[in-house]
Design an enzyme around this catalytic site. Structure first.
Site, PDB file in Angstrom:
ATOM      1  N   ASP A  11       0.862  -1.181   0.000  1.00 35.62           N
ATOM      2  CA  ASP A  11       0.000   0.000   0.000  1.00 35.62           C
ATOM      3  C   ASP A  11       0.899   1.232   0.000  1.00 35.62           C
ATOM      4  OD1 ASP A  11      -2.284  -1.538   0.109  1.00 35.62           O
ATOM      5  OD2 ASP A  11      -2.429  -1.457   2.294  1.00 35.62           O
ATOM      6  N   ASP A 130     -13.959  -7.180  -3.865  1.00 36.08           N
ATOM      7  CA  ASP A 130     -14.103  -7.294  -2.414  1.00 36.08           C
ATOM      8  C   ASP A 130     -15.537  -7.724  -2.149  1.00 36.08           C
ATOM      9  OD1 ASP A 130     -11.533  -6.238  -2.238  1.00 36.08           O
ATOM     10  OD2 ASP A 130     -12.247  -4.187  -1.961  1.00 36.08           O
TER      11      ASP A 130
END
Length: 251
Positions: A11, A130
């Protein structure tokens, strides 16, 4: 038999690799290029970089970072986060990314998958999904799992494949962060309805968890972050242990 892939995930915020929970309490864990190079030297098959800086400045920083990654890292890497239109994808692919990952924007505008795949080819497009299981149904979510949609996991994954996605990156929001393993039955079911590779994400807490999703779960690759960032295991040690379990990996 095609080797299973191990993919560290990084990230990125303002050019640095960070780690937190739902982007809260972020901790700096290193320079994004140096850390990626470190994982590449350990034997990572690919890398995934996710831009969590949503501002214009963040996008500018991320594009410059992608150019640096392309110059210094010799394994394939995927970039994602905030890719909402063809121009975003083109900018990052032109900067040197091997693949781009689309998520919420593709839910809003499924034609984005067709558009990117049509210009660059399916091998450049990863559809990230997701999903959260409620009342026995896997609902696709957006905004980091916070918003439920009417789309259902298996139907959306199949539509993504038909529209030109070359891979599916599936994260179970029920398991993400628990470090208690993956929903392997769901991954196996997904593999049975798709003909493109599946990357498993979220829930890895041990070598056994990763081994199970690559075998029983039929996943083609496993994505992980914390276990690598915090030195719990190296990529090459993970691969050696998987090899001892007769799982085909590149050593």
């Amino acid at each position: 038999m095609v080797a299973k892939r191990i993919i560290p995930c990084l990230d990125v915020k303002d050019g640095r690799t960070v780690k937190g929970i739902n982007f809260v309490g972020l901790q700096d864990v290193g320079d994004a290029v140096e850390l990626g190079h470190h994982y590449a030297m350990q034997g990572a098959d690919e890398l995934v970089y996710l831009d969590i800086s949503a501002t214009y400045e963040g996008r500018h920083t991320f594009t410059a970072l992608v150019e640096r990654i392309a110059r210094h890292i010799n394994i394939p890497f995927t970039v994602g986060g905030g890719i909402s239109c063809m121009d975003d994808a083109a900018r990052l692919l032109d900067a040197g990314a091997d693949k781009i990952s689309v998520n919420s924007a593709a839910v809003r505008n499924p034609g984005l998958i067709d558009e990117i795949a049509g210009k660059y080819g399916s091998q450049f497009v990863v559809l990230a999904i997701d999903a959260k299981q409620t009342d026995g149904v896997w609902h696709v979510t957006t905004h980091g799992g916070r918003q439920l949609t009417e789309k259902e996991l298996f139907g959306w994954a199949k539509e993504g494949q038909e529209r030109g996605a070359g891979e599916i990156l599936f994260t179970s929001m029920n398991h993400d962060g628990t470090r208690q393993g993956y929903p392997c039955d769901t991954f196996a079911q997904l593999a049975d309805v798709l003909s493109i590779p599946i990357i498993a994400s979220g829930g890895a807490g041990s070598v056994a968890d990763i081994a199970e999703v690559l075998t029983h779960g039929k996943a083609d690759a496993a994505l992980a972050a914390s276990i690598f960032h915090y030195g719990e295991i190296t990529v090459n040690e993970l691969k050696r242990q998987l090899d001892k379990l007769n799982i085909n990996v590149r050593l």
